[in-house]
Scaffold this motif. Sequence first.
Motif, PDB file in Angstrom:
ATOM      1  N   ALA A  91     -19.357  -0.128   2.713  1.00 42.23           N
ATOM      2  CA  ALA A  91     -18.608  -0.623   3.872  1.00 42.23           C
ATOM      3  C   ALA A  91     -19.407  -1.697   4.604  1.00 42.23           C
ATOM      4  CB  ALA A  91     -18.289   0.539   4.809  1.00 42.23           C
ATOM      5  N   ALA A  92     -20.706  -1.468   4.747  1.00 37.60           N
ATOM      6  CA  ALA A  92     -21.544  -2.444   5.447  1.00 37.60           C
ATOM      7  C   ALA A  92     -21.592  -3.762   4.673  1.00 37.60           C
ATOM      8  CB  ALA A  92     -22.950  -1.888   5.627  1.00 37.60           C
ATOM      9  N   ALA A  93     -21.621  -3.657   3.355  1.00 43.71           N
ATOM     10  CA  ALA A  93     -21.763  -4.865   2.539  1.00 43.71           C
ATOM     11  C   ALA A  93     -20.497  -5.692   2.482  1.00 43.71           C
ATOM     12  CB  ALA A  93     -22.188  -4.474   1.121  1.00 43.71           C
ATOM     13  N   HIS A  94     -19.346  -5.059   2.552  1.00 42.65           N
ATOM     14  CA  HIS A  94     -18.084  -5.766   2.289  1.00 42.65           C
ATOM     15  C   HIS A  94     -17.049  -5.533   3.377  1.00 42.65           C
ATOM     16  CE1 HIS A  94     -19.737  -6.501  -1.683  1.00 42.65           C
ATOM     17  NE2 HIS A  94     -19.948  -5.213  -1.823  1.00 42.65           N
ATOM     18  N   GLY A  95     -17.486  -5.593   4.610  1.00 45.96           N
ATOM     19  CA  GLY A  95     -16.589  -5.327   5.729  1.00 45.96           C
ATOM     20  C   GLY A  95     -15.404  -6.267   5.797  1.00 45.96           C
ATOM     21  N   ASP A  96     -15.520  -7.436   5.188  1.00 47.83           N
ATOM     22  CA  ASP A  96     -14.412  -8.386   5.212  1.00 47.83           C
ATOM     23  C   ASP A  96     -13.325  -8.014   4.200  1.00 47.83           C
ATOM     24  OD1 ASP A  96     -16.390  -8.838   3.281  1.00 47.83           O
ATOM     25  OD2 ASP A  96     -15.774 -10.929   3.012  1.00 47.83           O
ATOM     26  N   ILE A  97     -13.686  -7.169   3.251  1.00 49.20           N
ATOM     27  CA  ILE A  97     -12.769  -6.846   2.159  1.00 49.20           C
ATOM     28  C   ILE A  97     -12.200  -5.431   2.289  1.00 49.20           C
ATOM     29  CG2 ILE A  97     -12.670  -6.382  -0.331  1.00 49.20           C
ATOM     30  CD1 ILE A  97     -14.630  -8.672  -0.737  1.00 49.20           C
ATOM     31  N   LEU A  98     -13.048  -4.503   2.658  1.00 46.30           N
ATOM     32  CA  LEU A  98     -12.632  -3.096   2.618  1.00 46.30           C
ATOM     33  C   LEU A  98     -13.172  -2.310   3.802  1.00 46.30           C
ATOM     34  CD1 LEU A  98     -15.410  -1.456   1.623  1.00 46.30           C
ATOM     35  CD2 LEU A  98     -14.794  -2.505  -0.542  1.00 46.30           C
ATOM     36  N   LYS A  99     -12.562  -1.172   3.995  1.00 49.12           N
ATOM     37  CA  LYS A  99     -13.058  -0.224   4.986  1.00 49.12           C
ATOM     38  C   LYS A  99     -13.180   1.136   4.304  1.00 49.12           C
ATOM     39  CE  LYS A  99     -11.806  -2.437   9.243  1.00 49.12           C
ATOM     40  NZ  LYS A  99     -12.593  -3.573   8.708  1.00 49.12           N
ATOM     41  N   VAL A 100     -14.002   1.990   4.891  1.00 47.83           N
ATOM     42  CA  VAL A 100     -14.234   3.304   4.298  1.00 47.83           C
ATOM     43  C   VAL A 100     -13.941   4.363   5.354  1.00 47.83           C
ATOM     44  CG1 VAL A 100     -16.060   4.871   3.548  1.00 47.83           C
ATOM     45  CG2 VAL A 100     -15.937   2.566   2.597  1.00 47.83           C
ATOM     46  N   ARG A 101     -13.216   5.426   4.974  1.00 51.57           N
ATOM     47  CA  ARG A 101     -13.176   6.590   5.857  1.00 51.57           C
ATOM     48  C   ARG A 101     -13.736   7.772   5.096  1.00 51.57           C
ATOM     49  NH1 ARG A 101      -7.177   8.677   7.011  1.00 51.57           N
ATOM     50  NH2 ARG A 101      -8.280  10.658   6.863  1.00 51.57           N
ATOM     51  N   THR A 102     -14.257   8.731   5.836  1.00 57.50           N
ATOM     52  CA  THR A 102     -14.804   9.905   5.170  1.00 57.50           C
ATOM     53  C   THR A 102     -14.031  11.125   5.640  1.00 57.50           C
ATOM     54  OG1 THR A 102     -16.485   9.915   6.885  1.00 57.50           O
ATOM     55  CG2 THR A 102     -17.101   8.984   4.779  1.00 57.50           C
ATOM     56  N   GLU A 103     -14.176  12.216   4.903  1.00 61.53           N
ATOM     57  CA  GLU A 103     -13.508  13.491   5.222  1.00 61.53           C
ATOM     58  C   GLU A 103     -12.023  13.328   5.436  1.00 61.53           C
ATOM     59  OE1 GLU A 103     -15.715  16.267   7.086  1.00 61.53           O
ATOM     60  OE2 GLU A 103     -17.570  15.353   6.462  1.00 61.53           O
ATOM     61  N   PRO A 104     -11.247  13.135   4.443  1.00 64.66           N
ATOM     62  CA  PRO A 104     -11.686  12.933   3.078  1.00 64.66           C
ATOM     63  C   PRO A 104     -12.034  11.466   2.818  1.00 64.66           C
ATOM     64  CG  PRO A 104      -9.304  13.005   3.144  1.00 64.66           C
ATOM     65  CD  PRO A 104      -9.768  13.220   4.549  1.00 64.66           C
ATOM     66  N   ALA A 105     -12.863  11.254   1.810  1.00 64.99           N
ATOM     67  CA  ALA A 105     -13.380   9.913   1.521  1.00 64.99           C
ATOM     68  C   ALA A 105     -12.312   9.031   0.875  1.00 64.99           C
ATOM     69  CB  ALA A 105     -14.586  10.014   0.596  1.00 64.99           C
ATOM     70  N   VAL A 106     -12.081   7.882   1.478  1.00 71.90           N
ATOM     71  CA  VAL A 106     -11.154   6.889   0.932  1.00 71.90           C
ATOM     72  C   VAL A 106     -11.711   5.496   1.204  1.00 71.90           C
ATOM     73  CG1 VAL A 106      -8.807   5.965   0.981  1.00 71.90           C
ATOM     74  CG2 VAL A 106      -9.174   8.380   1.477  1.00 71.90           C
ATOM     75  N   VAL A 107     -11.637   4.627   0.219  1.00 67.61           N
ATOM     76  CA  VAL A 107     -11.957   3.210   0.407  1.00 67.61           C
ATOM     77  C   VAL A 107     -10.627   2.479   0.413  1.00 67.61           C
ATOM     78  CG1 VAL A 107     -13.157   1.206  -0.531  1.00 67.61           C
ATOM     79  CG2 VAL A 107     -14.084   3.512  -0.925  1.00 67.61           C
ATOM     80  N   TYR A 108     -10.364   1.731   1.458  1.00 67.20           N
ATOM     81  CA  TYR A 108      -9.082   1.032   1.480  1.00 67.20           C
ATOM     82  C   TYR A 108      -9.246  -0.413   1.921  1.00 67.20           C
ATOM     83  CZ  TYR A 108      -9.418   2.427   6.376  1.00 67.20           C
ATOM     84  OH  TYR A 108      -9.862   2.617   7.651  1.00 67.20           O
ATOM     85  N   ARG A 109      -8.266  -1.203   1.595  1.00 64.60           N
ATOM     86  CA  ARG A 109      -8.293  -2.613   1.971  1.00 64.60           C
ATOM     87  C   ARG A 109      -8.408  -2.788   3.462  1.00 64.60           C
ATOM     88  NH1 ARG A 109      -3.808  -6.077  -1.262  1.00 64.60           N
ATOM     89  NH2 ARG A 109      -3.972  -7.426   0.554  1.00 64.60           N
ATOM     90  N   ALA A 110      -9.213  -3.749   3.870  1.00 69.01           N
ATOM     91  CA  ALA A 110      -9.430  -3.974   5.296  1.00 69.01           C
ATOM     92  C   ALA A 110      -8.114  -4.270   5.997  1.00 69.01           C
ATOM     93  CB  ALA A 110     -10.423  -5.111   5.501  1.00 69.01           C
ATOM     94  N   ASP A 111      -7.168  -4.888   5.292  1.00 65.98           N
ATOM     95  CA  ASP A 111      -5.912  -5.274   5.938  1.00 65.98           C
ATOM     96  C   ASP A 111      -4.769  -4.302   5.628  1.00 65.98           C
ATOM     97  OD1 ASP A 111      -5.747  -5.873   3.278  1.00 65.98           O
ATOM     98  OD2 ASP A 111      -4.902  -7.882   3.567  1.00 65.98           O
ATOM     99  N   ALA A 112      -5.101  -3.083   5.181  1.00 65.89           N
ATOM    100  CA  ALA A 112      -4.057  -2.107   4.844  1.00 65.89           C
ATOM    101  C   ALA A 112      -3.398  -1.578   6.113  1.00 65.89           C
ATOM    102  CB  ALA A 112      -4.658  -0.945   4.058  1.00 65.89           C
ATOM    103  N   PRO A 113      -2.113  -1.198   6.055  1.00 65.73           N
ATOM    104  CA  PRO A 113      -1.243  -1.343   4.896  1.00 65.73           C
ATOM    105  C   PRO A 113      -0.658  -2.757   4.814  1.00 65.73           C
ATOM    106  CG  PRO A 113      -0.062  -0.276   6.684  1.00 65.73           C
ATOM    107  CD  PRO A 113      -1.448  -0.546   7.190  1.00 65.73           C
ATOM    108  N   ALA A 114      -0.493  -3.224   3.568  1.00 70.06           N
ATOM    109  CA  ALA A 114       0.137  -4.524   3.349  1.00 70.06           C
ATOM    110  C   ALA A 114       1.642  -4.275   3.335  1.00 70.06           C
ATOM    111  CB  ALA A 114      -0.346  -5.118   2.037  1.00 70.06           C
ATOM    112  N   SER A 115       2.248  -4.642   4.428  1.00 72.11           N
ATOM    113  CA  SER A 115       3.657  -4.289   4.619  1.00 72.11           C
ATOM    114  C   SER A 115       4.554  -4.956   3.576  1.00 72.11           C
ATOM    115  CB  SER A 115       4.055  -4.678   6.044  1.00 72.11           C
ATOM    116  OG  SER A 115       5.427  -4.737   6.170  1.00 72.11           O
TER     117      SER A 115
END
Lengths: 206, 206, 333, 333
Positions: free
Chosen positions: D20-44
């Motif tokens: 997440a720190a390395a690619h904050g412009d591209i993705l975001k991370v949530r934990t519990e439960p762990a998911v990596v998702y697009r920074a601009d999600a949801p893409a309507s």
Amino acid sequence: MSCDAAGVVAALRSAAEVVEAHRDELVTLDREIGDGDHGENLKRGFTAVLSKLDNAGDTPGAVLKVVASTLISTVGGAAGPLYGTAFLRAAAKLGTEPELTASSVVDALAAALEGVVARGKAEVGDKTMVDALTPAVAAARDAAGSSVAEVLRAAADAAGKGAEDTVPLVARKGRASYLGERSAGHMDPGARSTALLLRAFADAAS
Amino acid sequence: MSCDAAGVVAALRSAAEVVEAHRDELVTLDREIGDGDHGENLKRGFTAVLSKLDNAGDTPGAVLKVVASTLISTVGGAAGPLYGTAFLRAAAKLGTEPELTASSVVDALAAALEGVVARGKAEVGDKTMVDALTPAVAAARDAAGSSVAEVLRAAADAAGKGAEDTVPLVARKGRASYLGERSAGHMDPGARSTALLLRAFADAAS
Amino acid sequence: MKKIINDPSTVVTESLRGLAAAHGDILKVRTEPAVVYRADAPASGKVAIVSGGGSGHEPMHGGFVGLGMLDAACPGAVFTSPTPDQVQAAIEHVNGGAGVLLVVKNYTGDVLNFETAAEFAAAEGLDVRTVVIDDDVAVKDSLYTAGRRGVGGTALLEKIVGGAAEGGYSLDECEALARRVIGSVRSMGVALTACTVPHIGEPSFVLEDDEIEIGIGIHGEPGRRRVPHQPAEQLVQTLLEPILDDLPFSSGDRVLLFTNSMGGTPLVELYLAHGIAERLLADRGITVERRLVGPYVTSLEMQGMSLTVLKVDDEMLRWWDAPVRTAALRWGA
Amino acid sequence: MKKIINDPSTVVTESLRGLAAAHGDILKVRTEPAVVYRADAPASGKVAIVSGGGSGHEPMHGGFVGLGMLDAACPGAVFTSPTPDQVQAAIEHVNGGAGVLLVVKNYTGDVLNFETAAEFAAAEGLDVRTVVIDDDVAVKDSLYTAGRRGVGGTALLEKIVGGAAEGGYSLDECEALARRVIGSVRSMGVALTACTVPHIGEPSFVLEDDEIEIGIGIHGEPGRRRVPHQPAEQLVQTLLEPILDDLPFSSGDRVLLFTNSMGGTPLVELYLAHGIAERLLADRGITVERRLVGPYVTSLEMQGMSLTVLKVDDEMLRWWDAPVRTAALRWGA
Ligand SMILES: Nc1ncnc2c1ncn2[C@@H]1O[C@H](COP(=O)(O)OP(=O)(O)O)[C@@H](O)[C@H]1O
Ligand SMILES: Nc1ncnc2c1ncn2[C@@H]1O[C@H](COP(=O)(O)OP(=O)(O)O)[C@@H](O)[C@H]1O
Ligand SMILES: [Mg+2]
Ligand SMILES: [Mg+2]
Ligand SMILES: [Mg+2]
Ligand SMILES: [Mg+2]
């Protein structure tokens, strides 16, 4: 052990201890014919279960339902949904019954097996946990006329034997099936953990 | 050995053999305090030299010039430009002289040393090939009154001793200098290869 | 030695063939002497950026050839500097009339071979400049050593100066920018395992099961000291502190953080280390403006990592962000 | 075991923090439960593509999250399929109203866990489809096995379907395209060394110094057979032939060739192998239209490689070429 919710909680605590104690053994078995995570997966799952047991519910069914959802959401791998389904079906079968009986335990075990088969589509002889659970259910059924403790002891004995009997088999389901003939000569980790869990329940019930 | 171009070619052929025979030793020395390629680099270079010797030239100087450019374009690493420069300066010093003499060999060796120092800026005691070549030039100069063979033998003896003397030194030039104190206790590979080459030349001249 | 090769003596040539096949739209390869150059070289009117070094550090440098980065790379034998012929051939091939900048990592062999080539090129009237990068703080920089080595900082330097050259910088400007980057970048590495050079066939050094080597270079040469293996938290500190103390970097600085794998370290570990480095920098009041994480400056299959910190300014950021289209780094193009 | 980690039980979470720190412009991370998702999600209005699997295969899948590829990835424990919660959380997070396609690698655990999540989502009225990729020809595909594994082909599938989703394909169209890709892609891998799972602390299997394992999966599970180590030329043939025979691929076919590192193989070797594969395909009259070379579907630090061949058509090429902006694959954006 009592046969109410508290007794089930106590049995689950000893099951968690057994999983912890056999974590390395299960890892080793899974390394031989799988990917080595089975012991770690179950340990993670039962550690999570432990943290939920305090207020898990008032009936055996309610407690097992919490166990089911906790396993599903923490174990992962093949074993997570399979054990999760097993506990879920058992819980459903027990309904709101306040105390386990020999015959309700038999029914719950049978429901658990049905759930595992429905999810995993394994048959006896495929070298999976079904090879432990199937004879366990049959033995439990034979002991249905006795006590909860007797039913569980019969199931555990049969599961242990079933797990041993997986050694020569060639796996046809799960990750071990990728090995083909090379899977023969090793005990299936899931069959082993099924036997361990049933043994823990039986011991707690005695 | 004759002292004309053919003699020099013959000496280079045996030098190539010596390099080949000592490739692993030089690799090992360089592994200990460098990156392990010195033996392979020189082997690659002298293999290329071998393929150029047939029509290398009519004078010792012409032959050495071919050797120089071949080493420069095939050896790489630190040794490539350094040995290349050494042979180039020696060739230039010999000019178009048809036969080596004791004194022209001394001058050529001195020119080679000057070239190496000019390129690599190493001083005596820095644990490099300069530690072999410097005493070699001094010994050659002392033997200038004798024969080509005597000059080369004196140079080879002194270079061998110089190489041995690099063992306790802490490197201050080249890759070994990164090791600091840990470079002590190992012979410098470049000093060793210098000693080997001079020995090969001396043997060929005897 | 188990390697996916046919013969140690043909590894580099055969690998270049695969590189050319894989990236024909970006680069071309010639052999004898071996040079990787931009498919559209020479870029007329543009300053050409040429680098090179021993093979075994892939994707550096061949993977950095392309729009916005290098015009040519000269791959030597594994861990052996290229020869002057290669550099001369590269210069001839990519010279677009605006001069050539040679980016050389500070190793005696690299410096001498590039120097020789530069002399030849100068003799032919070409305007060739050389910059030498020496970012490795593990090595004592003194008159009595070969000086610091060029390591991870090289990738950042080549991206930034390559971007500027593509953006129209003159040779003077490229050289000045390169020198500023070199003055602002520091690195430090660690090896968990050694690597095996194909023509040697055995590991370059031997580490015990619980030993790591701090201050490792990128040529399989041993580092400065061996210490017991340590948790990632401590390891990242061990690498970062000498870097920060050296320049020095201080609170308020803006940096580019490059967390580099030595080749054999799984990405899951590398990102873990990167996360720690980001936190440690934040703790010191240093702002990470850009980051690069991955295996870019490697030592064959060596397990280990290096950290590189570059103190950036707007000019450097501009050329870091500029489009790049190479096998290894690609954005905006 | 020497790894750059703090504690085996926190490896994945800590690594996600670094990602997440390395690619904050591209993705975001949530934990519990762990998911990596697009920074601009949801893409309507866009079909969401969700994948996931055990960790330890990085950059797959987290490194494939971003514009033109995945909307979310669910990272399980190392080599362990994610749980249904993770998949449900991912679905909820990225659902843009046009439906969700789950891309699942064919392993019992992955299939069961994604299936459970899909049931929940369907119960909530979401249009969720699942495709299961099973490209590994090393595994016998029969009623009496768990079927083929999903391996390298997954990366190609996710790029192509991700591109199509970004390009406006409907859920039906995405699913149909995915099934066509799955039907057209085959892979085979080899291990030179085993990998070590952090919570196990020892290699998953033991190979002798001159032994390699053919038909390896990506979870450190042993392969089909052990053979003596062989030259690259022969090794590439050993991998390629069963692939070509299986689909089968034949003269005149157009393909995408993916030469994948299992993680610890140096790029110099990987390109060498790629060059051989290109030549062998050309010899068979098969045209390589596109290629991907690098560590994309890995097994931690395992040394080894896999080959994946996808029979392409213009539609697949169009979405392969479409812009992508993820941590691991990036072009045109
Ligand atoms: N289809 C199936 N039906 C029943 N049990 C299965 C099936 N597939 C796998 N298993 C059981 O799951 C066990 C492996 O569990 P685990 O190692 O936790 O998951 P994974 O195989 O995903 O790593 C096997 O030993 C086997 O008993
Ligand atoms: N500055 C220098 N001056 C003289 N000799 C040097 C210098 N640097 C290195 N050398 C010599 O080069 C040898 C190493 O050569 P080689 O291994 O072929 O190159 P590299 O160090 O680039 O791998 C050293 O052992 C040393 O004798
Ligand atoms: Mg497993
Ligand atoms: Mg060397
Ligand atoms: Mg070298
Ligand atoms: Mg697993």
